[in-house]
Design a protein around this motif. Sequence first.
Motif, PDB file in Angstrom:
ATOM      1  N   UNK A  91       0.847  -1.194   0.000  1.00 67.01           N
ATOM      2  CA  UNK A  91       0.000   0.000   0.000  1.00 67.01           C
ATOM      3  C   UNK A  91       0.877   1.237   0.000  1.00 67.01           C
ATOM      4  N   UNK A  92       0.614   2.123  -0.926  1.00 65.34           N
ATOM      5  CA  UNK A  92       1.400   3.345  -0.990  1.00 65.34           C
ATOM      6  C   UNK A  92       2.528   3.231  -1.984  1.00 65.34           C
ATOM      7  N   UNK A  97      -4.432   5.002  -3.052  1.00 71.34           N
ATOM      8  CA  UNK A  97      -5.846   5.310  -3.251  1.00 71.34           C
ATOM      9  C   UNK A  97      -6.160   6.723  -2.779  1.00 71.34           C
ATOM     10  N   UNK A  99      -9.716   9.319  -2.111  1.00 72.22           N
ATOM     11  CA  UNK A  99     -11.115   9.081  -1.758  1.00 72.22           C
ATOM     12  C   UNK A  99     -12.024  10.231  -2.176  1.00 72.22           C
ATOM     13  N   UNK A 105     -10.522  13.293   4.754  1.00 77.03           N
ATOM     14  CA  UNK A 105      -9.568  12.207   4.547  1.00 77.03           C
ATOM     15  C   UNK A 105      -8.169  12.525   5.043  1.00 77.03           C
ATOM     16  N   UNK A 106      -7.944  13.781   5.445  1.00 76.71           N
ATOM     17  CA  UNK A 106      -6.637  14.139   5.990  1.00 76.71           C
ATOM     18  C   UNK A 106      -6.750  14.256   7.504  1.00 76.71           C
ATOM     19  N   UNK A 107      -5.708  13.824   8.200  1.00 80.45           N
ATOM     20  CA  UNK A 107      -5.727  13.874   9.661  1.00 80.45           C
ATOM     21  C   UNK A 107      -5.589  15.324  10.136  1.00 80.45           C
ATOM     22  N   UNK A 114       3.856  16.595   7.076  1.00 80.91           N
ATOM     23  CA  UNK A 114       4.151  15.433   7.904  1.00 80.91           C
ATOM     24  C   UNK A 114       3.394  14.206   7.406  1.00 80.91           C
ATOM     25  N   UNK A 115       2.148  14.414   6.988  1.00 77.95           N
ATOM     26  CA  UNK A 115       1.354  13.270   6.564  1.00 77.95           C
ATOM     27  C   UNK A 115       1.890  12.650   5.283  1.00 77.95           C
ATOM     28  N   UNK A 116       2.503  13.483   4.436  1.00 78.64           N
ATOM     29  CA  UNK A 116       3.131  12.931   3.231  1.00 78.64           C
ATOM     30  C   UNK A 116       4.488  12.338   3.589  1.00 78.64           C
ATOM     31  N   UNK A 118       5.605  11.102   6.337  1.00 79.32           N
ATOM     32  CA  UNK A 118       5.603   9.835   7.091  1.00 79.32           C
ATOM     33  C   UNK A 118       5.411   8.655   6.136  1.00 79.32           C
ATOM     34  N   UNK A 119       4.620   8.886   5.089  1.00 81.87           N
ATOM     35  CA  UNK A 119       4.440   7.833   4.098  1.00 81.87           C
ATOM     36  C   UNK A 119       5.784   7.478   3.465  1.00 81.87           C
ATOM     37  N   UNK A 121       8.760   8.057   4.695  1.00 78.31           N
ATOM     38  CA  UNK A 121       9.664   7.460   5.692  1.00 78.31           C
ATOM     39  C   UNK A 121       9.380   5.977   5.885  1.00 78.31           C
ATOM     40  N   UNK A 167      -4.096  14.978  -1.052  1.00 79.37           N
ATOM     41  CA  UNK A 167      -4.329  13.529  -1.046  1.00 79.37           C
ATOM     42  C   UNK A 167      -3.613  12.864  -2.223  1.00 79.37           C
ATOM     43  N   UNK A 170       0.040  12.777  -1.563  1.00 81.96           N
ATOM     44  CA  UNK A 170       0.345  11.715  -0.615  1.00 81.96           C
ATOM     45  C   UNK A 170       0.342  10.355  -1.322  1.00 81.96           C
TER      46      UNK A 170
END
Lengths: 351, 294, 315
Positions: A91-92, A97, A99, A105-107, A114-116, A118-119, A121, A167, A170
């Motif tokens: 995944x990733x 995916x 949505x 859909x974003x934290x 950071x959300x991108x 961490x993916x 990393x 999204x 990401x």
Amino acid sequence: MSSEALLRIRDLRVEFASDDGWQRVVDGAHLDVQPGGARALVGESGSGKTVTALAAMGLLPRRHSRIPTGRIELAGQNLLDLSDRQLRPLRGTELAMIFQEPMTSLNPAYTVGEQIAETVRVHTGASRKDAWRRAVEVLGEVGIPAAARRALEYPHTFSGGMRQRVMIAMAISCRPKLLIADEPTTALDVTVQASILALLRELQETTSMAVLLVTHDLGVVADFCDDVTVMYAGQPVEEADTVELFGSPRHPYTSGLLQAMPQAAHTGLDLSSIPGVVPRADRMPPGCRFHPRCSHAQEGLCDIAEPDLVPVDGAHTSRCLRIQRGEIDELSRTVDDRVGAARADLDGRTL
Amino acid sequence: MVVDAPVPAASPTRSPMRVFARRVLRSKVNLACLVFLGLVVVCAVFAPVIAPFDPNLQHLDSRYLPPFRWPYVFGTDDLGRDVLSRALLASRVSVIAPLISVGVALALGVSFGLAAGFVGGRVDSVLGRLADAVNSIPALVLALAVIAVLGPGLVNAMLAVGLASAPRLFRVVRGATLAVREETYIEASTVVGCSRLRTVAVHVLPNIRSPLLVQTSLLMSFALLAEASLSFLGLGIQPPDPSWGAMLRTAFEQQFLGPWLVVVPGLLIMCMVLSFNLLGDGIRDAIGRERGTW
Amino acid sequence: MVTIVGRRIIAIVPVLLIVSFLTFSLTYLVPGDAASVAAGDNASAEQIELVRRQLGLDRPFLVQYASWLWHVAQGGLGTSLLSSRSVLTSLVEALPVTLSLTLLAMLFAVVVGLLLGILAGLRPGSALDRIATTVASLGISMPSFWLALILVNVVALQFGLAPVAGYISIAEGGLTGWFQHLLLPAVALGTITAAEVTRQTRAGVVDVGGQDYIRTAVAKGMPTRVVVVKHTLKNAAIPVVTVLGLQFGALVGGAIVIERIFGLPGLGTLAIDSVLNQDFPVVQGLVLMITLFVLLVSFLVDTSYLYFNPKVRQS
């Protein structure tokens, strides 16, 4: 069509738990996505298209759903054989995916950067610094102005369209081979929709990333995709390449969808819609699932015999008994005009 | 009050109340809580009749008897008093003490809440600060301070607990009053010449019946725990009168000779507190459903 | 952001002033006469008058309040009527005991509550969830001092696994001795809070678990640990932190009873002694100090929202 599909879904069944036992919401899904290609999965809400997409990602709710049969192959490997642990690294990186709801859909508790990052990393083991640099880079690629500064901001400071761009950033940050886009523009303003689609198309063309576009909007499909699978009531009912499907639809449902396209109105045709709604999983009609809504349905045939999805014209497949028997020739006329109109309309919006 | 929810008189004007009562009673948990609380009330009323012994009668030849030694079903304490009889009589305190506290809290909370919400402005902000201040003193600490002034005793202790609980009700009532005050029909009735405060009270109180009921139930459980704590410390009920908290004090003092003394009063407190808590949750859920169906 | 924090600090001041006023007024509600209490049982009328003037009790109320407040602001809480010791000294002596107890109880509550709440919330409806929910309901309804009595009975008396009572500071007994003496009291005191934290955490995890952004985190290949700890908990934290803040006052109140059971020389023991002896300077000092701590904790809770909810930072 061509030899090795990137994503192959065969005879996929998905059931959801309900008070009355297991309800089959997807019954024999079947589709291919070629490497670098763009496949549309089209249907009204309740047709099972989103469930099929979520199943491919392994995102179905574990406690309330099950997959009794079927194969979901990614580059030859059946994803359904993999444990959650084995699926996670794919995944990733292999498949990603986006949505329908970019607003939620974003934290909200972390910056978009950071959300991108961490993916990146987690999948590449990159350092914090490198991952951040990559995050800013992809934010720029998806057209976020002042990406370096915006990466430090939280999702609530972004508009809906911008969040969908985040999204997408990401999703593509680890260069996946396949992007599943589930109604990516449905929740957005019309003007924003066109620019998001243009972005997706551009990314698909420049990075040779395959796209599975899940949508109810055939106008989007005409513009974007090479191939189309139409789903109805949990089953694929027609499959063909886009020009072929728009030019000569071989299922009354597809024809109905085409005639319900708003673009059809520009050509002077009636803006018709299909009467009725998709039946619920626990109240499937006997025979052809579409026959209660079908203007071509024949008593004694369509309400008794269950049709299969079979080739009717080369690679063009259809799940309509009367088409298969050659009883209906022309489902709709002047469809080329309609494709043209749809394309012109979309291009107009893009500009 | 505690157990009157079921079967209100059949009259058309009270039908929303009946609908609400039926919703609350649909849950078996709520029903069980009401039954238990009803039992406690029955015990409280008829304690002298039901109790096998005089609760303060000392049987000095049968001290520290463990439970299930006939005729002392729950055993006897350090002075040979029958634990069952004392627990039965103590249920009176468990009914009355929370009623005092919640009564005080309701009187203060509702009247000040109405006033703050209705008058607004400076009165509202002063009362709001006052509620904040009282709320920031832990209830038991405030109770101790009041007891320091007024002296130990059940009534004093429960007055203090009521005072400490008032800010919670104040907020509920104030908020609802503010909301209602904005409604136009208030202005209409003012024009007609009704007393404005009376108008607001008439419109506000039915609106906040449900949240008030939830808070009341939770405050009852809190007050019961506070009574037990204060009586345990010797600052609430005074010997030889029994309360469950005071019985735990005896159990604490006699923990080497009668370790089982701790069981019965503690279980009773827990069951009663649990009943009030679950009932509060249950009423909240019932309100949720009420909202949901609208 | 600095201004938000500053505004919160400033908001504490009026509340503290009102509390101090209420606290000071307490002595005026006493049915008896503070001067005659202070002067002792056998004092003559003149001696009482002398004490009255020495204590400044002959001046107008507001003047007394102002001068008292002025002293309090400088840390002068007066002297105990009973022991003639400085109130501040007594408080400072007792404070570490109560703080140790309360913080250990809170630590216990957070560890147990988060663990149970997460496990229950990740699998709502499972057997584990039902057990955790039931235990939490019971825990909330259990008087902490009853649990303390049972723990003393079983753990300390029957099995001798922990001391029955007493307190040893870290300086005297080291970390182990300190911890051993506080373990049972902290568990007894922290159980209600642990139950509250369990309920809030469970509710939060269930709620956040259904959010779209959790699906996003799974879809981009985050390991379960990251999804739960990083993406779920930070969003579920606000109600949990709020409950912890609200519970602090209850913990301090509960500590009074727990200290009595375990013979801990903390604020609670000091409070009961001074209440029974109507030692008002000590009672006043106690109320003020405890309220100050409660306000401090609620300030910390408010400030933590800035971390947990980025939206707050802007408004």
